[in-house]
Design an enzyme around this catalytic site. Structure first.
Site, PDB file in Angstrom:
ATOM      1  N   LEU B  56      39.623  32.839  49.859  1.00  0.00           N
ATOM      2  CA  LEU B  56      39.967  32.674  51.279  1.00  0.00           C
ATOM      3  C   LEU B  56      41.012  33.680  51.741  1.00  0.00           C
ATOM      4  O   LEU B  56      41.246  33.830  52.937  1.00  0.00           O
ATOM      5  CB  LEU B  56      40.461  31.245  51.544  1.00  0.00           C
ATOM      6  CG  LEU B  56      39.389  30.151  51.465  1.00  0.00           C
ATOM      7  CD1 LEU B  56      40.014  28.781  51.707  1.00  0.00           C
ATOM      8  CD2 LEU B  56      38.269  30.400  52.470  1.00  0.00           C
ATOM      9  N   ARG B  57      41.650  34.354  50.800  1.00  0.00           N
ATOM     10  CA  ARG B  57      42.539  35.512  51.067  1.00  0.00           C
ATOM     11  C   ARG B  57      43.863  35.171  51.755  1.00  0.00           C
ATOM     12  O   ARG B  57      44.680  36.062  51.958  1.00  0.00           O
ATOM     13  CB  ARG B  57      41.829  36.577  51.909  1.00  0.00           C
ATOM     14  CG  ARG B  57      40.541  37.118  51.308  1.00  0.00           C
ATOM     15  CD  ARG B  57      40.786  37.898  50.046  1.00  0.00           C
ATOM     16  NE  ARG B  57      39.605  38.626  49.612  1.00  0.00           N
ATOM     17  CZ  ARG B  57      39.248  38.775  48.350  1.00  0.00           C
ATOM     18  NH1 ARG B  57      39.985  38.248  47.375  1.00  0.00           N
ATOM     19  NH2 ARG B  57      38.176  39.456  48.029  1.00  0.00           N
ATOM     20  N   ASN B  87      44.000  34.155  43.688  1.00  0.00           N
ATOM     21  CA  ASN B  87      44.517  35.530  43.785  1.00  0.00           C
ATOM     22  C   ASN B  87      44.923  35.917  45.207  1.00  0.00           C
ATOM     23  O   ASN B  87      44.451  36.898  45.765  1.00  0.00           O
ATOM     24  CB  ASN B  87      43.525  36.540  43.200  1.00  0.00           C
ATOM     25  CG  ASN B  87      42.179  36.529  43.918  1.00  0.00           C
ATOM     26  OD1 ASN B  87      41.852  35.571  44.621  1.00  0.00           O
ATOM     27  ND2 ASN B  87      41.409  37.584  43.757  1.00  0.00           N
ATOM     28  N   HIS B 174      37.344  34.041  34.242  1.00  0.00           N
ATOM     29  CA  HIS B 174      36.670  35.267  34.682  1.00  0.00           C
ATOM     30  C   HIS B 174      36.492  36.090  33.404  1.00  0.00           C
ATOM     31  O   HIS B 174      37.434  36.718  32.926  1.00  0.00           O
ATOM     32  CB  HIS B 174      37.553  35.976  35.715  1.00  0.00           C
ATOM     33  CG  HIS B 174      37.129  37.365  36.086  1.00  0.00           C
ATOM     34  ND1 HIS B 174      36.730  37.697  37.355  1.00  0.00           N
ATOM     35  CD2 HIS B 174      37.056  38.507  35.361  1.00  0.00           C
ATOM     36  CE1 HIS B 174      36.422  38.992  37.392  1.00  0.00           C
ATOM     37  NE2 HIS B 174      36.619  39.509  36.186  1.00  0.00           N
ATOM     38  N   HIS B 227      30.974  33.025  37.402  1.00  0.00           N
ATOM     39  CA  HIS B 227      29.968  34.069  37.631  1.00  0.00           C
ATOM     40  C   HIS B 227      29.348  34.680  36.372  1.00  0.00           C
ATOM     41  O   HIS B 227      29.561  35.853  36.075  1.00  0.00           O
ATOM     42  CB  HIS B 227      30.511  35.175  38.541  1.00  0.00           C
ATOM     43  CG  HIS B 227      31.928  35.607  38.270  1.00  0.00           C
ATOM     44  ND1 HIS B 227      32.353  36.047  37.046  1.00  0.00           N
ATOM     45  CD2 HIS B 227      33.012  35.658  39.094  1.00  0.00           C
ATOM     46  CE1 HIS B 227      33.635  36.361  37.124  1.00  0.00           C
ATOM     47  NE2 HIS B 227      34.053  36.123  38.347  1.00  0.00           N
ATOM     48  N   ASN B 273      32.104  42.454  41.180  1.00  0.00           N
ATOM     49  CA  ASN B 273      32.565  42.262  39.810  1.00  0.00           C
ATOM     50  C   ASN B 273      32.402  40.788  39.415  1.00  0.00           C
ATOM     51  O   ASN B 273      32.961  39.934  40.068  1.00  0.00           O
ATOM     52  CB  ASN B 273      34.046  42.657  39.711  1.00  0.00           C
ATOM     53  CG  ASN B 273      34.510  42.711  38.269  1.00  0.00           C
ATOM     54  OD1 ASN B 273      33.711  42.879  37.365  1.00  0.00           O
ATOM     55  ND2 ASN B 273      35.790  42.516  38.063  1.00  0.00           N
ATOM     56  N   ASP B 300      31.476  33.071  44.890  1.00  0.00           N
ATOM     57  CA  ASP B 300      32.401  34.203  44.715  1.00  0.00           C
ATOM     58  C   ASP B 300      32.526  34.990  46.020  1.00  0.00           C
ATOM     59  O   ASP B 300      32.613  36.218  46.023  1.00  0.00           O
ATOM     60  CB  ASP B 300      31.963  35.118  43.555  1.00  0.00           C
ATOM     61  CG  ASP B 300      33.107  36.043  43.110  1.00  0.00           C
ATOM     62  OD1 ASP B 300      34.228  35.917  43.643  1.00  0.00           O
ATOM     63  OD2 ASP B 300      32.855  36.889  42.233  1.00  0.00           O
ATOM     64  N   HIS B 304      36.274  41.610  52.280  1.00  0.00           N
ATOM     65  CA  HIS B 304      37.103  42.818  52.289  1.00  0.00           C
ATOM     66  C   HIS B 304      36.984  43.461  53.663  1.00  0.00           C
ATOM     67  O   HIS B 304      35.912  43.472  54.247  1.00  0.00           O
ATOM     68  CB  HIS B 304      36.641  43.814  51.230  1.00  0.00           C
ATOM     69  CG  HIS B 304      36.937  43.375  49.835  1.00  0.00           C
ATOM     70  ND1 HIS B 304      38.216  43.332  49.336  1.00  0.00           N
ATOM     71  CD2 HIS B 304      36.118  42.949  48.838  1.00  0.00           C
ATOM     72  CE1 HIS B 304      38.174  42.895  48.080  1.00  0.00           C
ATOM     73  NE2 HIS B 304      36.922  42.650  47.757  1.00  0.00           N
TER      74      HIS B 304
HETATM   75 ZN    ZN Z   1      35.815  36.685  39.151  1.00  0.00          ZN
END
Ligand code: ZN
Lengths: 313, 439, 175
Positions: B56-57, B87, B174, B227, B273, B300, B304
């Site tokens: 969600l940034r 993150n 991850h 993922h 990724n 995922d 951006h």
């Molecule tokens: Zn990841």
């Protein structure tokens, strides 16, 4: 031809046309007035995001011999400021009215993105992108081979049956990739020799024979032995243990040079690490085409610029 | 007060009427007079979707996405709950940050936001974050992940698995060996060899998963694998499950549909990724999802800004937005291919991700008294996926210009309509309606 | 509506006449260099060269001069591959260069040829021989030796076929 991004995009006739036109350009370079009016009024931008004085000068001379206006845009100087994106730069060049952009970039595919993202109308020449391709280098290599084999009578001829062995860091080499596609297209038999660490995973479908043994390749007496530059940092990344071992196993030493037939051409895209991938004697021997390659680079780049930029828009 | 939904097709193929009142499903036979009636003939009723892997940034990268815009994208895709990856900036590694993210979700109202806590401080992989504090916080964190980064140190991973067990949580890994993927740009193989892009080998994923399932077995902990992207990884997980190891795994919609060949044009919308893999990997993932080796689909969703993608491939950011397209992509990759039925889709996109994440209310879809989490989907619609299909702040979707099946028509989150007649409802209406339900 | 203007025998006669005129104006073969403009001009230059040797009993150097790189209309046409330029070993300095082309039209090719010639050296004089002059000059250029004057409209197409290049019989047609 709209752009020159990869030798894989070229057809056989297209490639031969570029080489044949390079013959005409070479004759221009040999006379007193080394200039043609062909691209008068056209603007060629050398857009270099990576330092390479040799390649930049070669393109600059080529463009100037065709009477184009040349602008040098270098990321190392002040003209491309740090952090300025490829898109911003492209839009600046578009506003300046660039007809052709010669781009060198550390990222593979950057010329492709520049040509196809819709930011710019100019024709794009890839002057080396990351570890992807360096098409004009391959064209000048093919041109050099053809001239050595056939002299001026090479016009219209391909490299059918010529055996070329490329030695060294294939994994990181844009020169190797461009040469593999082009030499194969022109009928040459291509062999790659490198330590397994420097051969890419996934070359099963490449039109080459790949192996590890340089002595075996030398024993076959190839028509061309092309030595690639080895970067010192590869050693630190554990691709091989050290310079001595690399030189012993994959270097063109005096001893290996002596075992090559006198007719074998020794090529190197430069700049050379003398004493590492090539001995000083090999580099300076009559078999070496290194200086021819530099001179032919201008002719081939004139030809490429002509075919990209001379015709109707 | 009641909303009536008439003649919807349930995931099992039967047809039924549904009714929603004050945030929960009620018996349509006993419901009061309807304020609103939806003719759901031909529409598929799915439980509200749950995404265990959303970026969600916010805080920190609001130019890419915010909790509000990200949950709007979620609602548009049929989601009613998302797990927000850690993150952010600051990283979600303290009780304060996870509570802030959860509060932003509550205020927006488009979907339940469950923050994921970082495993290590600052995602740096050096020491454990305050996992207990995050678990005990108002955000009640149950999923912990350094996603974006791999918890690479084997000892730290072992400790994390053990420590999280204390709080009945799960570590979502991850799986990417950082040393095997230095500067990696795409799947390592024939395409990377040609394009001269540094390879991201399958073994860098598979070796970490193999290590982690063995660690999970050794310490008797739960492990979730983010993922999964390779055929070999599916094999390792299949082996681990057969051995009784408590591992769950997710696949993303893009890894179920797209392959590495798309990279040939260096279009950075396809840079992600783990990277897009081969057609064989895609088939193995589909088979794994069909046979239960892979438990769930998670998006995922990784927004951006345009400038992070409008550049050379090597300089472009990894990631794709995926919330709006996920259901249609699963429809194309799994349902149209006959590998999953709609009941399975409800399982892998709602019930199981809710179970893995410890999210209540998704165990019995449409049950009277259960929170009304509902998506009405028109499986017969098909349309070109376009910028109009996107509702977040970023547009880095790999599907733009592609025709995808199906369309989300209506979504109810806790009984509040967030999508109506195919359109997202305005933020103020959603927030106001939510006040009503809560009151 | 294609009409034959010159047949094989006519072309042969025209080239013979041109050869005689060249020798006459130059007072013999000394110092002559023939440069044909590719593709068909180069073929005609070789033919005239052979005729000159036959008539004068001495070989006249023959070469070709490609003008592609000197054209001023490159932007308006698709890119074409240039043809070889071959200058005889004797060079052109101080010599009488006879440029040979098949059809003279706007004069732009000849302008480009003069330009190209300038980069190669300094001839004593430059003459121009063409098989067909169809008029419509856009530059002050005039041929010294002409096989046939052919009044034409701008829209018409004059087509020269030579056996060495095109196969079959020589002919000049207008359409
Ligand atoms: Zn990841």
């Amino acid at each position: 031809m709209r752009h020159l991004l990869s030798t894989a995009d070229l057809g056989r006739d297209q490639a031969l046309t570029i080489l044949d036109t390079a013959e005409d350009m070479a004759s221009v370079s040999g006379r007193e007035v080394k200039k043609l009016p062909t691209l008068r009024g056209r603007t060629v931008v050398n857009l270099f995001f990576e330092d390479s004085t040799r390649t930049r000068i070669s393109f600059e001379v080529a463009a100037k011999r065709l009477s184009a206006d040349v602008i040098n845009f270098s990321a190392k100087g002040s003209s491309v400021s740090k952090g300025e994106s490829l898109k911003d730069t492209a839009q600046t060049l578009q506003a300046m009215g660039a007809d052709g952009v010669v781009i060198r970039h550390p990222a593979s595919g950057a010329p492709h993105t520049l040509a196809h993202a819709g930011w710019i109308d100019a024709g794009v020449v890839n002057a080396g992108d990351g570890t992807h391709e360096h098409p004009t280098q391959a064209l000048l290599d093919a041109f050099t081979i053809r001239r050595r084999l056939h002299g001026a009578a090479g016009r219209g001829r391909d490299l059918d049956g010529v055996s070329v062995t490329i030695v060294g860091d294939i994994l990181h080499s844009r020169v190797a990739r461009s040469n593999v596609w082009l030499l194969h297209l022109l009928g040459a038999r291509v062999r790659l020799v490198a330590p397994a660490t420097l051969l890419p995973v996934g070359i099963g479908d490449w039109p080459v024979e790949a192996g590890y043994d340089l002595d075996a390749a030398v024993a076959e007496g190839p028509d061309v032995l092309m030595m690639l530059r080895v970067q010192a940092e590869r050693m630190h990344d554990a691709f091989f243990p050290g310079e001595r071992e690399y030189s012993r196993e994959w270097g063109l030493t005096d001893e290996r040079l002596a075992r090559l037939p006198a007719t074998t051409m020794v090529m190197h895209p430069g700049p050379m690490n003398r004493g590492l991938e090539i001995s000083a004697a090999a580099a300076d021997s009559p078999a070496s085409t290194v200086l021819d390659q530099v001179a032919n680079g201008v002719s081939v780049r004139m030809s490429a610029l002509y075919h990209l930029l001379a015709g109707e828009e | 007060m009641t909303t009536r939904i008439l003649g919807a097709t349930l995931p099992d193929g039967t047809t039924a009427d549904l009714a929603i009142d004050r945030g929960v499903f009620v018996d349509p036979a006993e419901a009061g007079s309807a304020r609103r009636t939806i003719d759901a003939a031909g529409l598929l009723a799915l439980p509200g979707l749950v995404d265990l892997h959303t970026h969600l940034r916010e805080p920190g990268f609001e130019q890419s996405e915010t909790v509000l815009t990200g949950t709007r994208a979620a609602a548009a895709g049929g989601y009613t709950a998302v797990f927000a990856m850690a993150n952010t900036q600051p990283v979600q590694d303290t009780a304060g940050v996870v509570e802030q993210v959860q509060a932003l979700g509550l205020r927006a109202g488009y979907a339940t936001v469950r923050p994921i806590g970082a495993v290590t401080v600052g995602l740096r992989g050096e020491r454990l974050a305050e996992i207990g504090a995050m678990a005990a916080s108002r955000a009640a964190v149950t999923v912990f992940s350094d996603d974006g980064m791999c918890v690479h140190d084997p000892l730290l991973m072992r400790r994390a698995l053990e420590y999280v067990k204390t709080f009945d949580g799960v570590v979502a890994q991850h799986a990417q060996d950082p040393r095997l993927t230095v500067d990696a740009q795409m799947n390592e193989g024939e395409v990377s060899a040609r394009l001269g892009l540094a390879g991201w080998p399958a073994v860098a994923e598979e070796s970490i998963i193999a290590r982690d399932v063995l660690l999970a077995e050794h310490v008797g902990a739960r492990l979730h694998v983010c993922h999964v992207s390779t055929a070999g990884a599916v094999e390792v997980i299949r082996w681990a499950k057969a051995r009784g190891i408590r591992v769950t795994a997710e696949a993303t919609p893009h890894h179920l549909l797209l392959t590495e060949d798309l990279v040939v044009g260096y279009d950075s919308r396809f840079k992600v990724n783990p990277p897009l893999r081969t057609a064989e990997d895609v088939s193995a993932l589909r088979a794994g999802l069909a046979d239960g080796t892979i438990d769930i689909v998670a998006t995922d969703h990784a927004p951006h800004p345009a400038e992070a993608k409008e550049c050379a491939w090597g300089e472009a950011a990894n990631g794709m937005v995926g919330l709006e397209s996920a259901l249609s992509v699963v429809h194309a990759a799994m349902v149209e291919t006959g590998l999953l039925g709609w009941a399975d889709v409800a399982r892998v996109m709602s019930r199981t991700p809710a179970r893995i994440g410890g999210l209540r209310g998704y165990g019995r879809a449409f049950a009277v008294g259960a929170p009304a989490q509902l998506a009405l989907y028109d499986p017969a619609a098909a349309a070109e996926f376009s910028l109009d299909s996107l509702h977040g702040r970023s547009t880095n979707s790999p599907y733009l210009g592609r025709t995808l099946p199906g369309r989300v028509r209506h979504v109810f989150h806790d009984g509040v309509p967030t999508v109506a007649d195919g359109g997202l409802r305005p933020a103020d209406e959603v927030a106001a309606a939510r006040q009503e339900v809560v009151a | 509506m294609t009409r034959i203007v010159l047949q094989s025998a006519d072309i042969g006669r025209a080239l013979t006449r041109i050869s005689h005129e060249i020798l006459e104006s130059n007072k013999g073969p000394d110092g002559l260099v023939l440069l044909g403009i590719p593709t068909r001009g180069a073929t005609l230059a070789r033919r005239i060269g052979a005729l000159l040797s036959g008539i004068a009993g001495a070989a006249v150097p023959v070469g070709s001069l490609d003008v592609t790189m000197h054209r001023d209309d490159l932007h308006r046409n698709p890119t074409r591959a240039p043809q070889p330029t071959e200058i005889p070993a004797e060079g052109i300095d101080g010599r009488v260069v006879v440029l040979v082309d098949d059809v003279l039209f706007s004069g732009r090719s000849i302008r480009a040829a003069l330009d190209a010639l300038q980069d190669l050296g300094r001839p004593a004089a430059v003459r121009l021989a063409v098989l067909v002059d169809r008029g419509h000059r856009e530059l002050p250029i005039r041929p010294d030796f002409v096989g046939k004057n052919l009044p034409s409209s701008r829209e018409e197409r004059v087509n020269v076929r030579l056996s060495e290049v095109d196969g079959g019989e020589d002919e000049v047609t207008i359409a």
